[in-house]
Design a protein around this motif. Structure first.
Motif, mmCIF file in Angstrom:
data_model
loop_
_atom_site.group_PDB
_atom_site.id
_atom_site.type_symbol
_atom_site.label_atom_id
_atom_site.label_comp_id
_atom_site.label_asym_id
_atom_site.label_seq_id
_atom_site.Cartn_x
_atom_site.Cartn_y
_atom_site.Cartn_z
ATOM 1 N N TRP A 36 -34.044 31.572 71.034
ATOM 2 C CA TRP A 36 -33.120 32.077 71.888
ATOM 3 C C TRP A 36 -32.718 33.862 71.228
ATOM 4 O O TRP A 36 -31.830 34.348 71.338
ATOM 5 C CB TRP A 36 -31.659 31.600 71.947
ATOM 6 N N PHE A 100 -23.733 36.259 72.693
ATOM 7 C CA PHE A 100 -22.471 34.995 72.196
ATOM 8 C C PHE A 100 -23.721 33.586 71.655
ATOM 9 O O PHE A 100 -24.889 33.313 72.046
ATOM 10 C CB PHE A 100 -22.241 34.453 73.396
ATOM 11 N N LYS A 101 -22.974 33.189 70.344
ATOM 12 C CA LYS A 101 -24.154 31.932 69.611
ATOM 13 C C LYS A 101 -22.512 31.268 69.550
ATOM 14 O O LYS A 101 -21.676 31.465 68.790
ATOM 15 C CB LYS A 101 -24.747 32.174 69.041
ATOM 16 N N LEU A 102 -23.198 29.153 69.553
ATOM 17 C CA LEU A 102 -21.780 28.917 69.358
ATOM 18 C C LEU A 102 -23.139 28.202 68.796
ATOM 19 O O LEU A 102 -23.665 27.505 68.410
ATOM 20 C CB LEU A 102 -21.301 28.010 70.471
ATOM 21 N N GLN A 107 -21.202 22.394 70.660
ATOM 22 C CA GLN A 107 -21.694 22.351 72.482
ATOM 23 C C GLN A 107 -20.601 21.911 73.183
ATOM 24 O O GLN A 107 -20.368 20.323 72.617
ATOM 25 C CB GLN A 107 -23.161 22.052 72.484
ATOM 26 N N LYS A 108 -20.167 21.827 74.152
ATOM 27 C CA LYS A 108 -20.169 21.387 75.122
ATOM 28 C C LYS A 108 -19.104 21.091 75.194
ATOM 29 O O LYS A 108 -18.921 19.992 76.246
ATOM 30 C CB LYS A 108 -20.869 19.923 75.662
ATOM 31 N N HIS A 109 -18.328 21.535 74.265
ATOM 32 C CA HIS A 109 -16.732 21.237 75.008
ATOM 33 C C HIS A 109 -16.091 22.064 75.052
ATOM 34 O O HIS A 109 -14.433 22.441 75.467
ATOM 35 C CB HIS A 109 -15.740 21.681 73.068
ATOM 36 N N GLY A 110 -16.291 22.746 76.557
ATOM 37 C CA GLY A 110 -15.620 24.614 76.461
ATOM 38 C C GLY A 110 -15.243 25.669 76.305
ATOM 39 O O GLY A 110 -14.779 26.702 76.000
ATOM 40 N N TYR A 111 -15.965 25.139 74.768
ATOM 41 C CA TYR A 111 -15.324 26.854 73.567
ATOM 42 C C TYR A 111 -16.013 27.908 74.452
ATOM 43 O O TYR A 111 -14.861 28.778 74.379
ATOM 44 C CB TYR A 111 -15.664 25.766 72.039
ATOM 45 N N MET A 112 -16.542 27.711 74.567
ATOM 46 C CA MET A 112 -17.488 29.290 74.853
ATOM 47 C C MET A 112 -16.802 29.816 75.976
ATOM 48 O O MET A 112 -16.587 31.103 75.786
ATOM 49 C CB MET A 112 -18.627 29.611 74.337
ATOM 50 N N THR A 113 -16.624 28.776 77.117
ATOM 51 C CA THR A 113 -16.061 29.468 78.452
ATOM 52 C C THR A 113 -15.032 29.753 78.477
ATOM 53 O O THR A 113 -14.229 30.668 78.292
ATOM 54 C CB THR A 113 -16.161 27.872 79.296
ATOM 55 N N ASN A 140 -32.972 29.308 79.821
ATOM 56 C CA ASN A 140 -31.772 28.854 78.991
ATOM 57 C C ASN A 140 -30.750 28.636 80.093
ATOM 58 O O ASN A 140 -30.189 29.834 80.462
ATOM 59 C CB ASN A 140 -31.369 30.241 78.370
ATOM 60 N N PRO A 142 -27.483 26.001 79.816
ATOM 61 C CA PRO A 142 -26.682 26.461 79.461
ATOM 62 C C PRO A 142 -26.186 28.334 79.457
ATOM 63 O O PRO A 142 -24.299 27.885 80.167
ATOM 64 C CB PRO A 142 -26.954 26.109 78.101
ATOM 65 N N SER A 143 -26.945 29.116 78.853
ATOM 66 C CA SER A 143 -25.864 29.967 79.365
ATOM 67 C C SER A 143 -26.035 31.162 81.055
ATOM 68 O O SER A 143 -25.152 31.436 80.434
ATOM 69 C CB SER A 143 -26.846 31.321 78.914
ATOM 70 N N LYS A 145 -25.480 28.870 83.401
ATOM 71 C CA LYS A 145 -24.461 28.302 84.209
ATOM 72 C C LYS A 145 -23.200 28.722 83.519
ATOM 73 O O LYS A 145 -22.065 29.185 84.258
ATOM 74 C CB LYS A 145 -24.750 26.900 83.358
ATOM 75 N N LYS A 149 -20.320 30.758 86.090
ATOM 76 C CA LYS A 149 -19.086 30.261 86.024
ATOM 77 C C LYS A 149 -18.277 31.000 85.854
ATOM 78 O O LYS A 149 -17.346 31.818 86.483
ATOM 79 C CB LYS A 149 -19.084 29.452 84.921
HETATM 80 C C1 LIG Z 1 -24.668 29.212 75.612
HETATM 81 C C2 LIG Z 1 -23.905 28.340 74.815
HETATM 82 C C3 LIG Z 1 -22.730 29.351 74.497
HETATM 83 C C4 LIG Z 1 -22.790 26.939 75.653
HETATM 84 O O1 LIG Z 1 -21.474 27.193 74.898
HETATM 85 P P1 LIG Z 1 -20.771 25.877 75.731
HETATM 86 O O2 LIG Z 1 -18.971 25.788 74.630
HETATM 87 O O3 LIG Z 1 -21.536 24.543 74.827
HETATM 88 O O4 LIG Z 1 -20.445 25.710 77.145
HETATM 89 P P2 LIG Z 1 -19.102 25.751 77.617
HETATM 90 O O5 LIG Z 1 -19.015 24.297 77.093
HETATM 91 O O6 LIG Z 1 -18.015 26.374 77.660
HETATM 92 O O7 LIG Z 1 -20.270 24.903 78.242
HETATM 93 C C5 LIG Z 1 -20.077 25.908 80.254
HETATM 94 C C6 LIG Z 1 -20.970 25.426 80.996
HETATM 95 O O8 LIG Z 1 -22.361 25.606 80.738
HETATM 96 C C7 LIG Z 1 -22.448 23.652 81.003
HETATM 97 N N1 LIG Z 1 -23.915 23.607 78.986
HETATM 98 C C8 LIG Z 1 -23.155 24.337 78.595
HETATM 99 N N2 LIG Z 1 -24.240 23.070 77.546
HETATM 100 C C9 LIG Z 1 -24.810 22.903 78.021
HETATM 101 C C10 LIG Z 1 -26.322 22.386 78.257
HETATM 102 N N3 LIG Z 1 -26.799 22.090 77.277
HETATM 103 N N4 LIG Z 1 -26.991 21.485 79.239
HETATM 104 C C11 LIG Z 1 -26.418 21.580 80.372
HETATM 105 N N5 LIG Z 1 -25.383 22.520 80.765
HETATM 106 C C12 LIG Z 1 -24.429 23.212 79.239
HETATM 107 C C13 LIG Z 1 -21.529 23.386 80.202
HETATM 108 O O9 LIG Z 1 -21.933 22.010 81.034
HETATM 109 C C14 LIG Z 1 -20.730 24.136 81.787
HETATM 110 O O10 LIG Z 1 -20.767 24.083 82.695
HETATM 111 P P3 LIG Z 1 -19.137 23.078 83.387
HETATM 112 O O11 LIG Z 1 -17.834 23.127 83.169
HETATM 113 O O12 LIG Z 1 -19.899 22.994 85.748
HETATM 114 O O13 LIG Z 1 -19.385 22.230 82.931
HETATM 115 C C15 LIG Z 1 -24.108 27.379 73.557
HETATM 116 O O14 LIG Z 1 -24.649 26.325 74.318
HETATM 117 C C16 LIG Z 1 -25.020 28.064 72.613
HETATM 118 O O15 LIG Z 1 -24.821 28.488 71.897
HETATM 119 N N6 LIG Z 1 -26.489 28.977 72.856
HETATM 120 C C17 LIG Z 1 -27.064 29.074 71.554
HETATM 121 C C18 LIG Z 1 -27.279 30.577 72.127
HETATM 122 C C19 LIG Z 1 -27.792 30.726 73.528
HETATM 123 O O16 LIG Z 1 -28.268 31.045 73.915
HETATM 124 N N7 LIG Z 1 -26.432 32.595 73.581
HETATM 125 C C20 LIG Z 1 -27.092 32.814 74.869
HETATM 126 C C21 LIG Z 1 -28.245 33.838 74.331
HETATM 127 S S1 LIG Z 1 -28.229 35.259 75.319
#
Ligand SMILES: CC(C)(COP(=O)(O)OP(=O)(O)OC[C@H]1O[C@@H](n2cnc3c(N)ncnc32)[C@H](O)[C@@H]1OP(=O)(O)O)[C@@H](O)C(=O)NCCC(=O)NCCS
Length: 186
Positions: A36, A100-102, A107-113, A140, A142-143, A145, A149
């Motif tokens: 990413w 942003f990056k976690l 992952q998927k604990h709602g921390y980034m939200t 991408n 997850p980002s 979504k 949201k």
């Molecule tokens: C994108 C990222 C920041 C998400 O962080 P996170 O704390 O896991 O996100 P959240 O738990 O707050 O989830 C936010 C939403 O995305 C969804 N989601 C998170 N990871 C997911 C995955 N791997 N697949 C599908 N959905 C996903 C969650 O289910 C949630 O939706 P919901 O509340 O409807 O369930 C993290 O995956 C990341 O750091 N990715 C790599 C770096 C990146 O892509 N940065 C952005 C570049 S522009």
């Protein structure tokens, strides 16, 4: 310095004294972040590199052109990610570019939200900026979504927008306006 606090997290501003901790964060996530972000040379993963970068960013935060918040778990004070509003431009733009990056283990604990809601509230309510944009690769999901949201609106495709891992990649261009964010909070 702790800037903001949520239920489970602290959002802190760091300076060069945290270079070792930041380098370790990047080292343990090197493989995970690779698809990413721009290509990182080996020297990126050194403490000296992050001492220089954190010092530079401290100056940018000081002169108002950057807001960078490092995300810590309250429970054990572990660094798990960051939110960066870069290239803040005032005047008739009043906007910036979000990234942003976690940590892969958190992952998927709602921390980034949770962290982004707080950071965006600070960005719009305290710094009183007008708009923010984020550009995300179509693959991408997850980002995408996450930002949808939070109320970001898709505006179109930014063609060959960033060189990711050595390759120019199209990105989906999302924006969020101050009035939309504040309205969503109600
Ligand atoms: C994108 C990222 C920041 C998400 O962080 P996170 O704390 O896991 O996100 P959240 O738990 O707050 O989830 C936010 C939403 O995305 C969804 N989601 C998170 N990871 C997911 C995955 N791997 N697949 C599908 N959905 C996903 C969650 O289910 C949630 O939706 P919901 O509340 O409807 O369930 C993290 O995956 C990341 O750091 N990715 C790599 C770096 C990146 O892509 N940065 C952005 C570049 S522009």
């Amino acid at each position: 310095m702790i800037v903001l606090e949520t239920e489970r997290l602290y959002l802190k501003m760091l300076d060069e004294s945290s270079a070792k901790e930041v380098t370790n964060y990047y080292k343990r996530n090197r493989g995970f972040f690779k698809k990413w972000e721009s290509y990182k040379r080996d020297d990126f993963f050194s403490v000296e590199y992050h001492e220089r970068l954190l010092s530079l960013e401290k100056n940018e935060i000081g002169n108002g052109t950057r807001l960078k918040l490092w995300i810590y778990l309250k429970d054990n004070d572990t660094l798990i990610g960051f939110i960066n509003f870069g290239n803040i431009i005032r005047s008739s733009f009043e906007s910036s570019f979000l990234g942003f990056k976690l940590d892969k283990e958190q992952q998927k604990h709602g921390y980034m939200t949770e962290a982004l809601k707080k950071a965006l509230n600070y960005y719009f309510s305290v710094l009183k900026l007008h708009r923010v944009e984020v550009n995300i690769m179509p693959s991408n999901l997850p980002s995408q979504k996450l930002v949808k949201k939070l109320g970001f609106i898709e505006e179109g495709i930014a063609r060959k927008y960033l060189k990711i891992n050595g390759q120019w990649e199209d990105h989906i261009h999302f924006t969020l306006l101050r009035e939309e964010f504040l309205e969503n909070l109600k």
